[in-house]
Write a protein that holds these residues in place. Structure first.
Motif, short mmCIF file in Angstrom:
data_model
loop_
_atom_site.label_atom_id
_atom_site.label_comp_id
_atom_site.label_asym_id
_atom_site.label_seq_id
_atom_site.Cartn_x
_atom_site.Cartn_y
_atom_site.Cartn_z
N LYS A 111 87.50 -5.80 22.28
CA LYS A 111 87.34 -5.80 23.75
C LYS A 111 89.11 -6.82 24.84
CE LYS A 111 82.59 -5.51 24.50
NZ LYS A 111 81.81 -4.82 23.10
N LEU A 112 88.75 -7.05 24.25
CA LEU A 112 90.44 -7.02 24.44
C LEU A 112 91.49 -6.03 24.70
CD1 LEU A 112 91.22 -11.05 24.62
CD2 LEU A 112 90.87 -9.74 27.01
N LYS A 113 91.72 -5.70 23.71
CA LYS A 113 92.73 -4.65 22.82
C LYS A 113 92.37 -4.03 23.56
CE LYS A 113 95.05 -3.48 19.23
NZ LYS A 113 94.03 -2.19 18.22
N GLN A 114 90.69 -3.28 24.13
CA GLN A 114 90.58 -2.23 24.40
C GLN A 114 90.84 -1.94 26.29
OE1 GLN A 114 86.60 -1.89 24.28
NE2 GLN A 114 86.42 -0.97 21.71
N MET A 115 90.78 -3.57 26.59
CA MET A 115 91.72 -3.94 28.07
C MET A 115 92.97 -3.21 28.44
SD MET A 115 92.32 -6.01 30.31
CE MET A 115 92.01 -7.66 29.33
N GLN A 116 93.32 -4.21 26.38
CA GLN A 116 94.73 -3.60 27.00
C GLN A 116 95.89 -2.14 26.89
OE1 GLN A 116 95.26 -6.16 23.53
NE2 GLN A 116 95.48 -7.86 24.72
N GLU A 117 94.74 -1.35 26.09
CA GLU A 117 95.09 0.01 25.70
C GLU A 117 94.79 0.77 27.71
OE1 GLU A 117 94.48 -0.06 21.10
OE2 GLU A 117 92.65 0.98 22.09
N ALA A 118 93.65 0.11 27.77
CA ALA A 118 93.32 1.05 29.23
C ALA A 118 94.28 0.81 30.16
CB ALA A 118 92.24 0.76 29.77
N ALA A 119 94.70 -0.76 30.36
CA ALA A 119 95.67 -0.93 31.58
C ALA A 119 97.25 -0.20 31.06
CB ALA A 119 95.78 -2.14 31.28
N THR A 120 97.50 0.00 29.45
CA THR A 120 98.78 0.47 29.70
C THR A 120 98.92 2.02 29.37
OG1 THR A 120 98.86 -0.98 27.88
CG2 THR A 120 100.52 1.53 27.52
N HIS A 121 97.60 2.70 29.16
CA HIS A 121 97.31 4.27 29.28
C HIS A 121 97.37 4.52 31.17
CE1 HIS A 121 94.65 8.16 30.15
NE2 HIS A 121 95.84 8.33 29.26
N LEU A 122 96.49 3.30 31.91
CA LEU A 122 97.31 4.02 33.53
C LEU A 122 98.46 3.68 33.51
CD1 LEU A 122 95.27 3.80 35.98
CD2 LEU A 122 95.50 1.57 37.03
N SER A 123 98.78 2.61 33.27
CA SER A 123 100.58 2.72 33.81
C SER A 123 101.29 4.06 33.51
CB SER A 123 101.25 1.29 33.00
OG SER A 123 102.60 0.65 33.53
N THR A 124 100.76 4.42 32.42
CA THR A 124 101.47 5.76 31.86
C THR A 124 101.52 6.46 32.81
OG1 THR A 124 101.19 4.79 29.45
CG2 THR A 124 101.59 6.99 30.28
N ALA A 125 99.93 6.69 33.41
CA ALA A 125 99.24 7.65 33.99
C ALA A 125 99.97 7.89 35.53
CB ALA A 125 98.24 7.46 33.73
N SER A 126 100.35 6.17 35.88
CA SER A 126 100.86 6.28 36.61
C SER A 126 101.94 6.55 37.15
CB SER A 126 99.97 4.76 37.47
OG SER A 126 100.94 3.84 37.38
N LEU A 127 102.24 6.63 36.22
CA LEU A 127 104.33 7.44 36.69
C LEU A 127 104.04 8.93 36.90
CD1 LEU A 127 105.62 4.95 33.71
CD2 LEU A 127 105.99 5.16 36.60
N SER A 128 102.59 10.18 35.77
CA SER A 128 103.05 11.13 36.66
C SER A 128 102.82 11.67 37.52
CB SER A 128 101.33 11.75 35.03
OG SER A 128 100.26 11.56 35.67
N ASP A 129 102.48 12.55 37.92
CA ASP A 129 101.88 13.05 38.97
C ASP A 129 100.35 13.93 38.96
OD1 ASP A 129 104.16 13.16 41.17
OD2 ASP A 129 105.27 14.95 40.24
N ASP A 130 99.95 13.39 37.81
CA ASP A 130 98.48 14.08 37.71
C ASP A 130 97.44 13.27 38.32
OD1 ASP A 130 95.93 14.10 36.71
OD2 ASP A 130 96.71 15.49 35.00
N TYR A 131 97.34 12.98 40.01
CA TYR A 131 96.33 12.20 40.55
C TYR A 131 95.12 11.66 40.15
CZ TYR A 131 93.50 9.48 43.78
OH TYR A 131 92.30 8.39 44.24
N ASP A 132 93.82 12.71 39.12
CA ASP A 132 93.23 12.72 38.56
C ASP A 132 92.60 12.15 37.69
OD1 ASP A 132 91.96 14.25 40.75
OD2 ASP A 132 92.12 16.37 39.13
N ALA A 133 94.46 12.35 36.70
CA ALA A 133 93.77 11.62 35.24
C ALA A 133 94.31 9.78 35.09
CB ALA A 133 95.19 12.02 34.57
N THR A 134 95.67 9.87 36.73
CA THR A 134 95.11 8.40 36.95
C THR A 134 94.25 7.96 37.63
OG1 THR A 134 97.81 9.49 37.39
CG2 THR A 134 97.12 6.98 38.57
#
Ligand code: ASC
Length: 148
Positions: free
Chosen positions: A104-127
């Protein structure tokens, strides 16, 4: 007499060890709580931006998401053996199902990493979706492993 002193010495050493480990457990609890507190701080601001309670600032959002992804790797080490005793909301079930807890912690780490990547894009909906997904990973662990 000698046996009596040796017995006393053994007892003192045993108590000493017990005290030391209670102290190291408290330290580990504080360590992991510090990390969760940092994540809560930044996720609170992220959620506020998504809800429009705070102006959306892409750079600030990305900075916070990066902190979330970095700090998500911090707490695991603090879940030392038997650290459900003390100033903690952690349930004993964590240690009974440690591999599930780690997953479960790993899922949280993956989701946080994904959020960090998404937030660098201009895709607000994906973020936004990535932030909601991260919140769900927080919640799924809390539902099972955190006392109210
Ligand atoms: C937070 C915070 C949590 C999670 C959780 C998500 O900001 O402090 O514990 O998000 O509420 O569902």
């Amino acid at each position: 007499m000698k046996r009596f002193f040796l017995g006393c010495l053994a007892l003192v050493m045993l108590i000493g060890t017990g005290v030391a480990s209670a102290q190291s457990i408290e330290k580990a609890i504080k360590y992991r709580q510090g990390a969760f507190s940092v994540m809560g701080w930044h996720f609170g601001a992220i959620v506020d931006m998504i809800k429009g309670k705070r102006p959306f600032d892409r750079e600030d959002f990305a900075r916070r998401a990066k902190i979330m992804s970095d700090v998500s790797f911090i707490p695991l080490e603090g879940f030392v053996a038997n650290s459900f005793e003390g100033s903690t909301k952690s349930k004993v079930e964590i240690w009974a199902n440690f591999s599930d807890f780690e997953a479960k912690l790993k899922q949280m780490q993956e989701a946080a990493t994904h959020l960090s990547t998404a937030s660098l894009s201009d895709d607000y909906d994906a973020t936004k979706r990535a932030a909601i997904k991260l919140g769900k990973t927080c919640k799924s662990c809390h539902d099972e492993y955190r006392n109210k």
